[in-house]
Design an enzyme around this catalytic site. Sequence first.
Site, PDB file in Angstrom:
ATOM      1  N   CYS A 135       0.869  -1.173   0.000  1.00 60.32           N
ATOM      2  CA  CYS A 135       0.000   0.000   0.000  1.00 60.32           C
ATOM      3  C   CYS A 135       0.906   1.223   0.000  1.00 60.32           C
ATOM      4  O   CYS A 135       2.129   1.095  -0.025  1.00 60.32           O
ATOM      5  CB  CYS A 135      -0.992  -0.012   1.159  1.00 60.32           C
ATOM      6  SG  CYS A 135      -0.300   0.119   2.806  1.00 60.32           S
TER       7      CYS A 135
ATOM      8  N   CYS B  21      -2.114   1.416  -4.224  1.00 57.99           N
ATOM      9  CA  CYS B  21      -0.855   2.086  -4.554  1.00 57.99           C
ATOM     10  C   CYS B  21      -0.754   2.390  -6.045  1.00 57.99           C
ATOM     11  O   CYS B  21       0.287   2.794  -6.540  1.00 57.99           O
ATOM     12  CB  CYS B  21       0.364   1.292  -4.076  1.00 57.99           C
ATOM     13  SG  CYS B  21       0.579  -0.300  -4.864  1.00 57.99           S
TER      14      CYS B  21
ATOM     15  N   CYS C 207       3.703  -0.225  -8.504  1.00 65.39           N
ATOM     16  CA  CYS C 207       4.280  -1.544  -8.272  1.00 65.39           C
ATOM     17  C   CYS C 207       4.856  -2.107  -9.573  1.00 65.39           C
ATOM     18  O   CYS C 207       4.156  -2.170 -10.579  1.00 65.39           O
ATOM     19  CB  CYS C 207       3.193  -2.474  -7.737  1.00 65.39           C
ATOM     20  SG  CYS C 207       3.827  -3.991  -7.054  1.00 65.39           S
TER      21      CYS C 207
END
Length: 133
Positions: A12, A86, A90
């Site tokens: 997160c 997020c 990533c």
Amino acid sequence: MSEPKPSVLFVCVHNAGRSQMAAAFLTHFAGDRVEVRSAGSAPADAVNPAVVAAMAEVGVDISAETPKVLTVEAVRMSDVVITMGCGDTCPVFPGKTYLDWRLTDPAGRGIDAVRPIRDEIARRVRTLIDEIA
């Protein structure tokens, strides 16, 4: 020879709430059957105190945890990467399983608001264990 343990990375933004709860529940429920990591794209200085208190209510102590920065290596070493708000920060590698758990961010919320988030994360983690372990 035994099967390698599946590894899960929870991500997160601040690694101070949702991903910490998910990692703690996976460790708590699955023990050493799963390798567990958590990280944040912009880690906070500390884990959210309301999150620590909410987890303590269900017998899971995360008071010693600290937010960690998301690294390419952490993603590379994980079989399953679960993001929680997020966005596109990533890194994506072929052969990994990516899941996005849409959950309310507990940042700035009191324990009464954190409890339902905690309980939903616990439910999802139990389902995840059935799927991977």
